[in-house]
Design a protein around this motif. Structure first.
Motif, mmCIF file in Angstrom:
data_model
loop_
_atom_site.group_PDB
_atom_site.id
_atom_site.type_symbol
_atom_site.label_atom_id
_atom_site.label_comp_id
_atom_site.label_asym_id
_atom_site.label_seq_id
_atom_site.Cartn_x
_atom_site.Cartn_y
_atom_site.Cartn_z
ATOM 1 N N SER A 132 0.832 -1.202 0.000
ATOM 2 C CA SER A 132 0.000 0.000 0.000
ATOM 3 C C SER A 132 0.867 1.252 0.000
ATOM 4 O O SER A 132 0.512 2.250 -0.629
ATOM 5 C CB SER A 132 -0.953 -0.008 1.184
ATOM 6 N N GLU A 184 -2.980 0.980 -8.127
ATOM 7 C CA GLU A 184 -3.731 -0.137 -7.552
ATOM 8 C C GLU A 184 -3.547 -1.395 -8.382
ATOM 9 O O GLU A 184 -4.401 -2.281 -8.367
ATOM 10 C CB GLU A 184 -5.206 0.242 -7.423
ATOM 11 N N PHE A 215 -5.115 0.765 -1.185
ATOM 12 C CA PHE A 215 -6.135 0.315 -0.231
ATOM 13 C C PHE A 215 -6.126 -1.204 -0.097
ATOM 14 O O PHE A 215 -7.155 -1.842 0.092
ATOM 15 C CB PHE A 215 -7.518 0.877 -0.540
ATOM 16 N N TYR A 228 -7.810 -2.670 3.102
ATOM 17 C CA TYR A 228 -9.151 -2.214 3.465
ATOM 18 C C TYR A 228 -10.177 -3.246 3.021
ATOM 19 O O TYR A 228 -10.000 -3.921 2.002
ATOM 20 C CB TYR A 228 -9.456 -0.871 2.812
ATOM 21 N N SER A 229 -11.244 -3.343 3.798
ATOM 22 C CA SER A 229 -12.299 -4.275 3.405
ATOM 23 C C SER A 229 -13.632 -3.689 3.854
ATOM 24 O O SER A 229 -13.677 -2.665 4.527
ATOM 25 C CB SER A 229 -12.063 -5.630 4.064
ATOM 26 N N ARG A 288 -15.280 0.370 4.480
ATOM 27 C CA ARG A 288 -14.193 1.336 4.214
ATOM 28 C C ARG A 288 -13.648 1.151 2.805
ATOM 29 O O ARG A 288 -13.309 2.110 2.123
ATOM 30 C CB ARG A 288 -13.085 1.171 5.249
ATOM 31 N N TRP A 289 -13.583 -0.102 2.372
ATOM 32 C CA TRP A 289 -13.174 -0.356 0.994
ATOM 33 C C TRP A 289 -14.196 0.255 0.039
ATOM 34 O O TRP A 289 -13.838 0.864 -0.973
ATOM 35 C CB TRP A 289 -13.067 -1.871 0.784
#
Lengths: 164, 98, 481, 316
Positions: free
Chosen positions: D135, D208, D218, D221-222, D225-226
């Protein structure tokens, strides 16, 4: 509370909270976020005073330029040593006293110069575009070119650093 | 008056950071706050004096760009210093050698 | 219009170099041409100078901040420094003739630096003064950071931190002055600052200017910056940039805050006296030739502060003389040390021995420079330092012994350097060293000439400075405004 | 006080519009991608799978909120919101009809251009907060790319400002003439390309890049929030397309009033589709190509366009 004074209060709160955080926090990324809040607060102050162009230039140049560069510096430089990065400081009463003294002196001396004008109400910025596109454009452009040259040269320095 | 008080308080905070931080980044953050205080002073002064909005903003933008250009240069120097020496403390800069 | 051209020409030159100087030859010829044209223009401008500060160019004056700050003026206070800048820029261009690493950028930055410095000396407006003051730093950081020696990043970062903090103080000082006086134009101030504001404004501005001068406690950036800077950078830094501090005190800080200036005089004197002695002692202890010259700058600029602190017309004239003289002497010294180091690849005094035999022309010039630096009569260092010591004696009596000690110590470290480097047994290693070339002689010639002329006939500067200084001194001695 | 409340109200409306648009955008992208790859995309829920996102949103909402143990918790939690906020703010200055924007300000164009700067900082902070090498790399890539492409993006809008003589978006709409389209074709193209790079979408999706960096800035993140990152990305597509449709393509032209707003939305939707089409047909480019393309192609081209407009301007 009117919308006007709410805006002023917000700007001042952002500036002060951001500055206090940036000065006292230890974790370097939080310092950066606090600095970001401060810079944003300055932009809000400009906007409140009716200087919308200045406000956006502040966001553009400081938040989008200087702050990003600082975070960049932190991210590329600090992760290498593996420890949780912290900004060390030496909190002594002396420097706090000096700082507070200078601030107080500044306030007392400037108070007379400032007169009894309260914070002025924000004014319209409608004449702005024509004013900026007028003769002042020259000085303005010169400053812009200067900044661009500086940024290009920054890239050169950094490239030189990589080669070593 | 509020603006003046705030600007002075900000200036003090920035100065405190310059005096107390041992790390160049911390010092730089302090100087940024001091300069920001100056700009707030400039803007509120301009507004209080009733100068034309365009000229205050032109001066403000000039000061802003200059300070930013300097900060950018300083940061890039700092960044390449980190890369070459891995050091960042102010004290290490003040050693007298030779 | 001449003044505007004086500010704009170096920038135009810088742009031309940046656009056309792809290869080495055009870049240096264009920049030399620009520097020479600038010098000629400076001569013209000084020749028809009127002697009073009359902004030659200003746009739409209005209330506070009600104008774009573009007003320029040339008077006796700025003329010597403008001439010095133009001269040293030519020398610096010649000194960087051999730069092979990104010559285009180097010459463009050098010209941009010259333009910004010109703008500082010609600014008749506080805001313009501040903007130019800041603008000077950016090309300088680059010159040190990109073309310097081994520890350049270190030195440039330190230089940056000191000056950046100083400039934050300056900004507030400038704004406080503007808000207090109600004007940004320096010559026409409608309101007088109250005593407390004067004190504040003076010290805020002095914070930035003393760093630049550099005065005693805040001088530590200077030796490193000088040692690490490329030759052209050292010449401009020592010759011109340091003078911005003294000029700023005379042009801006003293007239705006005369009472505070008079009040601060003992402190300024103390800082200056400490600077002369400390700088000289530190110079004595150096093993690096360039560092020695750098510390001698601290000592000489201490004299400027001592002279300024007297607050008399003679003192101000002496300060100006010391500044111009130091510009010439330090410019020549850094030029010589730089060109020697380019050949020997060392600046270590212990290794440089017996050069008198192998490089006679270089040695002659070096001895000449050292003599000028120690204040030999008939050379430029003498009149200024003599005047400042005499004035200091009138104003501060026996305290001025410290400044006298500085003069004596100057003789010691300069002669030590001469003895170590020029005299002594010739060393095998330097037997085949190339002597000063014709190009370098040409570059040094105007400086040598200037040092002699100023030594024999200091009136050329003092006559110019006198009328401009008179009003400021009146203010300071009156103590009120 | 009323103006304050009104501002807050419009803020809520803006967020709702962006969030709703993002939900539709995700569905539309899946359909477009499906067509390009010779498949159907979502088709089970609702007609042509149009209610698919109604099923997906609750799933994301109810997923466990995972915070990696090494992460800087507060930064990790709140950075996504700061990524999203400026995108939602950008919609405020878009002129939906002649003389009307939620926040009609004299410097609206600059506002629109400056807003991604805040996003850059937020992305860097989010990338840092995860304490994950992938990240961090993605964040640095995103920041360098976004800063670089801000330049041609701003330059490509400059001709519009010159022609209209104003920085107010509604003035741009008012001044718009049909011949701007051929005159500013180059600027429009540069705007589109640099905007795509600015939102880190394919073929500029290096930050990404799934194949090398998992999910870039990201990655860790999941859940919701993702989803906020996704909403920011689709929100950026929508605001970019709306702004282009309003300023380069004459907003509601040739209609007025309500029909004009419809025309604007249709134009914007076409642009959104174009952006998606680009992503699914072009391969990802390399980092050095990315930056070289910006400085040696886009910026000079934008300057040429600016010069052309500068030359033409006195004759108009």
């Amino acid at each position: 509370m009117t919308a006007q004074s709410a805006g002023l209060a917000l700007a001042i709160a952002l500036m002060l909270a951001g500055a206090i955080g940036a000065v006292l926090l230890k974790e370097v990324m939080r310092v950066m976020i606090a600095l970001g809040a401060f810079l944003f607060g300055v932009a809000a102050m400009y906007a409140y005073l009716g200087y919308s162009f200045l406000a956006i230039a502040q966001v553009f140049v400081y938040v989008g330029g200087v702050l990003v560069l600082m975070v960049f510096a932190v991210m590329t430089a600090r992760r290498a040593d593996g420890e949780r990065p912290a900004i060390v400081s030496r909190h002594d009463v002396g420097s706090a006293a000096v700082a507070a003294g200078v601030g107080a002196m500044l306030f007392l001396s400037l108070r007379t110069a400032f007169g009894d004008t309260s914070v002025p109400v924000s004014r319209s910025a409608s004449d702005l575009a024509s004013e900026l596109l007028g003769p002042r454009l020259v000085a303005f452009e010169a400053a812009g070119v200067f900044l661009l040259a500086a940024l290009v040269a920054v890239a050169v320095i950094l490239k030189g650093g990589e080669e070593r | 008056m509020i603006a003046l008080a705030v600007a002075c308080a900000l200036f003090s905070l920035g100065l405190y950071a310059v005096l107390s931080r041992r790390d160049i980044i911390g010092v730089l953050v302090g100087v940024e706050i001091m300069l920001g205080a100056g700009s707030v002073l400039l803007a509120s002064l301009g507004a209080a004096s009733g100068a034309s909005s365009g000229s205050v903003q032109a001066i403000g933008v000039m000061v802003l760009l200059l300070a930013a250009a300097e900060a950018a240069v300083g940061l890039s120097l700092l960044l390449s210093l980190y890369r070459t020496s891995g050091r960042s403390r102010v004290d290490e800069l003040s050693e007298v050698s030779g | 219009m001449t003044l505007l051209a004086l500010v704009a020409l170096p920038f135009v030159g810088a742009i031309l170099v940046a656009l056309l100087g792809e290869r080495l030859a055009p870049s240096r010829f264009i920049s030399l041409a620009a520097a020479l044209a600038e010098a000629a223009l400076a001569g013209v401008a000084i020749a028809d100078m009127s002697g009073r500060i009359v902004p030659s160019l200003s746009w739409a004056p209005g209330g506070i901040l009600g104008m774009v700050p573009l007003s320029l003026a040339l008077d006796g206070l700025s003329a010597p420094l403008v001439a010095l800048t133009a001269l040293l820029a030519v020398v610096a261009t010649l000194a960087s003739w051999g730069i092979a690493d990104r010559p285009r950028a180097h010459h463009a930055l050098l010209l941009a630096l010259e333009g910004a410095v010109m703008c500082v000396f010609l600014a008749a407006d506080l805001v313009l003064f501040y903007v130019a003051w800041e603008a000077v730093l950016i090309p300088m950081y680059f010159l040190i950071g990109l073309w310097g020696h081994e520890n350049r990043k270190h030195a440039a970062t330190k230089f940056f931190l000191f000056t950046f903090v100083g400039s934050a103080f300056m900004l507030i000082g400038v704004l406080a002055a503007i808000s207090g006086t109600g004007a940004t134009v320096l010559s026409d101030v409608p309101r007088v600052l109250t005593p407390s504001t004067q004190r504040l404004v003076f010290w805020l501005m002095a914070a930035g200017m003393l760093v630049k001068l550099p005065a005693f406690p805040v001088h530590t950036w200077l030796p490193e910056a000088h040692v690490e800077a490329p030759t052209a950078g050292s010449i401009m830094l020592a010759g011109v940039l340091l003078k911005m501090g003294g000029y700023g005190l005379m042009r801006v800080a003293a007239p705006l805050c005369p009472a505070a200036f008079a009040e601060a005089a003992p402190i300024l004197f103390a800082l200056g006296a400490i600077g002369t002695v400390y700088g000289a002692l530190a110079a004595l202890a150096q093993t690096d030739l360039k560092r020695l010259v750098a510390y001698s700058s601290v000592a000489h600029m201490g004299f400027v502060l001592v002279a300024l602190a007297t607050g008399t017309a003679m003192g101000f004239a002496a300060a100006m003389l010391v500044m111009v003289s130091h510009g010439l002497v330090a410019g020549l010294a850094f030029f010589l040390v730089g060109s020697l180091a380019d050949r020997t690849h060392t600046r270590h005094i212990a290794e440089l021995r017996g050069l008198g035999g192998s490089v006679p022309r270089w040695s002659t010039l070096f001895v000449f420079t050292s003599l000028a630096s120690l204040g030999l009569p008939a050379l430029s260092g003498f009149p200024g330092e003599l005047m400042s010591v005499l004035e200091a004696f009138k104003a501060f009596e026996w305290w001025s012994v410290a400044a006298v000690a500085g003069v004596l110590l100057a003789a010691t470290y300069n002669l030590r350097a001469v003895r170590a480097v020029v005299y002594g047994e010739p060393v095998e290693r330097w037997a085949s060293l190339a002597d000063v070339s014709v190009r370098e002689m040409l570059a040094a010639a105007p400086l040598v000439l200037g040092i002699v002329v100023l030594g024999v006939w200091p009136g050329v500067v003092t006559a110019m400075t006198e009328p401009a200084v008179a009003t400021i001194v009146q203010l300071v001695q009156g103590g009120v405004r | 006080m009323t103006s304050f409340l009104l501002g807050a109200l419009w803020g809520v409306v803006g967020v709702v519009v962006i969030a709703g648009g993002a939900v539709i955008g995700v569905w539309w992208e899946r359909k477009v991608a499906g067509r390009i790859q010779l498949r159907y995309g979502p088709q089970q829920i609702g007609p042509a799978g149009s209610l698919q996102m109604l099923a997906d949103v609750p799933k994301l909402l109810f997923k466990e909120d995972v915070v990696p143990s090494g992460a800087d918790k507060p930064l990790f939690k709140y950075a996504p919101l700061v990524v999203f906020a400026p995108v939602a703010a950008a919609i405020a200055v878009i002129p939906f009809a002649k003389g009307w924007a939620m926040f009609d300000t004299a410097v609206g164009v600059l506002f629109f251009l400056a807003v991604p700067s805040i996003e850059v900082v937020a992305i860097l902070v989010a990338a840092w907060a995860q304490r994950n090498t992938y990240s961090a790399l993605g964040g640095l890539r995103a920041a360098s790319q976004m800063i670089a492409y801000e330049v041609p993006r701003a330059l490509s809008v400059a001709p519009l400002v010159l022609l209209a003589g104003s920085l107010r978006p509604t003035d741009l709409v008012a001044a718009w003439r049909w011949w701007w389209v051929p005159l500013l074709a180059l600027a429009f193209l540069i705007y589109l390309i640099s905007s795509i790079a600015e939102m880190n979408r394919g073929p500029f999706d290096l930050p990404e890049a799934e194949s090398e960096l998992v999910a870039g800035y990201f990655a860790d993140y999941s859940g919701m929030r993702w989803a906020i990152f996704m909403m920011a990305e689709y929100g950026a597509i929508i605001t970019t397309s709306l702004f282009a449709a309003a300023t380069f393509l004459g907003a509601g032209w040739p209609f007025d009033g309500a029909l004009g707003v419809v025309a604007l939305i249709v134009k914007a939707a076409a642009l959104v589709t174009l952006v998606m089409w680009t992503k699914w047909t072009l391969p990802r480019i390399r980092q050095d190509q990315l930056l070289r393309f910006c400085w040696t192609v886009l910026v000079p081209a934008a300057l040429v366009q600016l010069a052309i407009v500068g030359v033409v301007l006195p004759w108009l």
